[in-house]
Design a protein around this motif. Structure first.
Motif, PDB file in Angstrom:
ATOM      1  N   ILE A 106      -5.650  -3.308  -0.490  1.00 48.24           N
ATOM      2  CA  ILE A 106      -4.626  -2.305  -0.785  1.00 48.24           C
ATOM      3  C   ILE A 106      -5.291  -0.975  -1.158  1.00 48.24           C
ATOM      4  O   ILE A 106      -4.843   0.098  -0.733  1.00 48.24           O
ATOM      5  N   THR A 107      -6.373  -1.057  -1.933  1.00 46.14           N
ATOM      6  CA  THR A 107      -7.112   0.154  -2.315  1.00 46.14           C
ATOM      7  C   THR A 107      -7.710   0.825  -1.084  1.00 46.14           C
ATOM      8  O   THR A 107      -7.664   2.055  -0.953  1.00 46.14           O
ATOM      9  N   LEU A 108      -8.261   0.037  -0.166  1.00 45.74           N
ATOM     10  CA  LEU A 108      -8.835   0.589   1.073  1.00 45.74           C
ATOM     11  C   LEU A 108      -7.754   1.277   1.897  1.00 45.74           C
ATOM     12  O   LEU A 108      -7.996   2.353   2.476  1.00 45.74           O
TER      13      LEU A 108
ATOM     14  N   GLY B 234       0.821  -1.213   0.000  1.00 49.02           N
ATOM     15  CA  GLY B 234       0.000   0.000   0.000  1.00 49.02           C
ATOM     16  C   GLY B 234       0.853   1.260   0.000  1.00 49.02           C
ATOM     17  O   GLY B 234       0.563   2.219  -0.723  1.00 49.02           O
ATOM     18  N   ILE B 235       1.918   1.259   0.780  1.00 52.35           N
ATOM     19  CA  ILE B 235       2.832   2.409   0.818  1.00 52.35           C
ATOM     20  C   ILE B 235       3.502   2.595  -0.544  1.00 52.35           C
ATOM     21  O   ILE B 235       3.639   3.722  -1.044  1.00 52.35           O
ATOM     22  N   ALA B 236       3.915   1.476  -1.150  1.00 48.26           N
ATOM     23  CA  ALA B 236       4.531   1.540  -2.487  1.00 48.26           C
ATOM     24  C   ALA B 236       3.536   2.076  -3.516  1.00 48.26           C
ATOM     25  O   ALA B 236       3.890   2.896  -4.371  1.00 48.26           O
TER      26      ALA B 236
ATOM     27  N   ILE C 283      -5.508   6.649   3.680  1.00 48.54           N
ATOM     28  CA  ILE C 283      -4.445   7.664   3.766  1.00 48.54           C
ATOM     29  C   ILE C 283      -4.782   8.895   2.926  1.00 48.54           C
ATOM     30  O   ILE C 283      -4.707  10.037   3.398  1.00 48.54           O
ATOM     31  N   TYR C 284      -5.196   8.659   1.677  1.00 48.50           N
ATOM     32  CA  TYR C 284      -5.474   9.772   0.764  1.00 48.50           C
ATOM     33  C   TYR C 284      -6.645  10.635   1.228  1.00 48.50           C
ATOM     34  O   TYR C 284      -6.617  11.858   1.085  1.00 48.50           O
ATOM     35  N   GLU C 285      -7.670  10.012   1.773  1.00 49.73           N
ATOM     36  CA  GLU C 285      -8.844  10.786   2.179  1.00 49.73           C
ATOM     37  C   GLU C 285      -8.586  11.631   3.417  1.00 49.73           C
ATOM     38  O   GLU C 285      -9.181  12.690   3.595  1.00 49.73           O
TER      39      GLU C 285
END
Length: 434
Positions: free
Chosen positions: A386-388, A322-324, A393-395
């Motif tokens: 991974i999308t979640l 997810g970080i990558a 983080i993005y939201e």
């Protein structure tokens, strides 16, 4: 029914309260809504298992999914306002080039980074997951962008091009995802199907746009039959609900699985309406629709916060990949927007800050991951988790970064600056009268 209504009431109350709290820290209201959603979700208040006071399970959140679908419909409809022909003559070419190029760049960078991870750790991520996650990287959250712009009344060169780019970005993203998912299915199952890979995405896009034009034309004709603003608003609500409901139907014809994109359909309804109506007339109705839909938008983000599955943090594989994914997507979005904006000679503020405003991810990306989960089995589960993780983080960070980018570009004027200008003006006037 009583517990659902109570949950909605509590959700709005907590969301609004959190928006006031985060305001003290200079954060956008949307961040407060998301945090409020997490607080009343299954991982916090929901754990108390008190009906109505928080969502006791993900199934309870899922019961209100229709609210999210309706909200995205209204958001897409409002974005249609950015596709007026008069506006497109000024920024259309630039928005198209940037929208396509930065989406493809994000996909390419994510694919390369995740493919390297696949070569190093083939037991942790499959090639199907790599290709699909690369496509999901294209998606940007139009709701988050619109909410920040509305809250701070952003105006300027960056804002003018931002919403058209977001709309084009998601349209391109849907097509890339459809093709990528088809390829991922071939890799996963070994069954080659040209219809799935090429024909179905094209049919979906063309049908969505054509139906949108037809409904938008009907909306324009219908609005001319009413003089009351309340009735005109009612017509818009009915049309958006109709458009969203049409997009929920799926069927197979001549071996082709046919589906309609709610985002593209509602966006084209708004575009057709704005271009077929007089500017003042359609602009006034769009502004009223924006205000009318605000409670839905607030609830949308609260529900988005409640949907965030915090247990993804307990899986080290998901966290690392997810970080990558986040790092690669951020690089792809930023530099894709920077170089394409520079190529089409956008203002330097647009070149520098547009990529940052394209980072938020939410509903569209989540929808893609759910489709991948349904189509790819275990690989689909990894993709969704991974999308979640990325959405979480993005939201939480994305809206704040969008706000800062708009401030740096000069599209948001901080209230302190306005106050100082007023004080300076008063002092000058006082000196003149002395």
């Amino acid at each position: 029914m009583e517990s659902i209504l109570l949950s909605i009431s509590v959700a709005l109350g907590v969301g609004l309260l959190m928006s006031r709290i985060v305001k003290r820290f200079g954060l956008p209201a949307i961040t407060g809504y998301l945090i409020g959603g997490v607080l009343i979700g299954p991982y916090f208040l929901g754990r108390l298992q008190i009906p109505g006071i928080g969502f006791t399970s993900m199934e309870k959140v899922e019961e209100l999914k229709v609210i999210s679908e309706i909200t995205l419909g209204f958001i897409a409809f409002l974005i249609g306002n950015e596709f007026r022909i008069s506006q497109l003559r000024k920024t259309g070419k630039q928005a198209l080039v940037i929208g396509v190029f930065q989406a493809l760049t994000a996909t390419l960078v994510v694919d390369i980074v995740l493919f390297i991870i696949y070569l190093i750790m083939p037991d942790k991520i499959s090639l199907s997951a790599v290709i699909t996650l690369g496509a999901i990287a294209t998606a940007t959250a139009p709701a988050a962008t619109l909410m920040v712009i509305n809250q701070y009344e952003a105006k300027g060169k960056l804002t003018d091009i931002l919403l058209p780019v977001v709309a084009i970005d998601d349209a391109v993203g849907l097509m890339i995802f459809a093709v990528s998912l088809g390829i991922a299915k071939v890799i996963s199952t070994g069954e080659y199907n040209l219809l799935t890979i090429i024909v179905e995405p094209i049919v979906e896009i063309i049908l969505s746009l054509l139906i949108g034009i037809i409904i938008g034309t009907i909306l324009t004709k219908s609005e001319n039959q009413f003089k009351s603003r309340s009735k005109r608003m009612s017509v818009i609500v009915a049309v958006v609900l109709l458009s969203v409901s049409i997009s929920m139907y799926h069927f197979t014809f001549a071996g082709i699985h046919i589906s309609i994109s709610s985002l593209l359909l509602c966006m084209m309804v708004g575009t057709a309406f704005c271009n077929e109506s007089e500017y003042d007339f359609s602009n006034d109705l769009m502004d009223r629709t924006n205000r009318w839909a605000t409670p839905f938008m607030i609830l949308f983000f609260i529900l988005s916060g409640s949907e965030l599955q915090l247990d993804v943090f307990t899986n080290i594989t998901i966290v690392l990949i997810g970080i990558a994914f986040i790092a690669a997507r951020t690089i792809g979005k930023y530099y894709g927007a920077y170089f394409s904006a520079k190529a089409v000679k956008c203002d330097k503020s647009v070149q520098k800050y547009l990529g940052i405003t394209l980072l938020p991810q939410a509903g569209v990306a989540l929808g893609m991951s759910i489709k991948a989960q349904e189509a790819l089995g275990n690989d689909g589960n990894l993709i969704k988790n991974i999308t979640l993780f990325a959405i979480l983080i993005y939201e939480l960070v994305g809206p704040y970064l969008t706000k800062q980018a708009l401030i740096k570009a000069g599209d948001i004027v901080p209230k302190e600056s306005i106050t100082n200008k007023i004080r300076t003006y008063k002092k000058i006037n006082e000196k003149k009268h002395v």
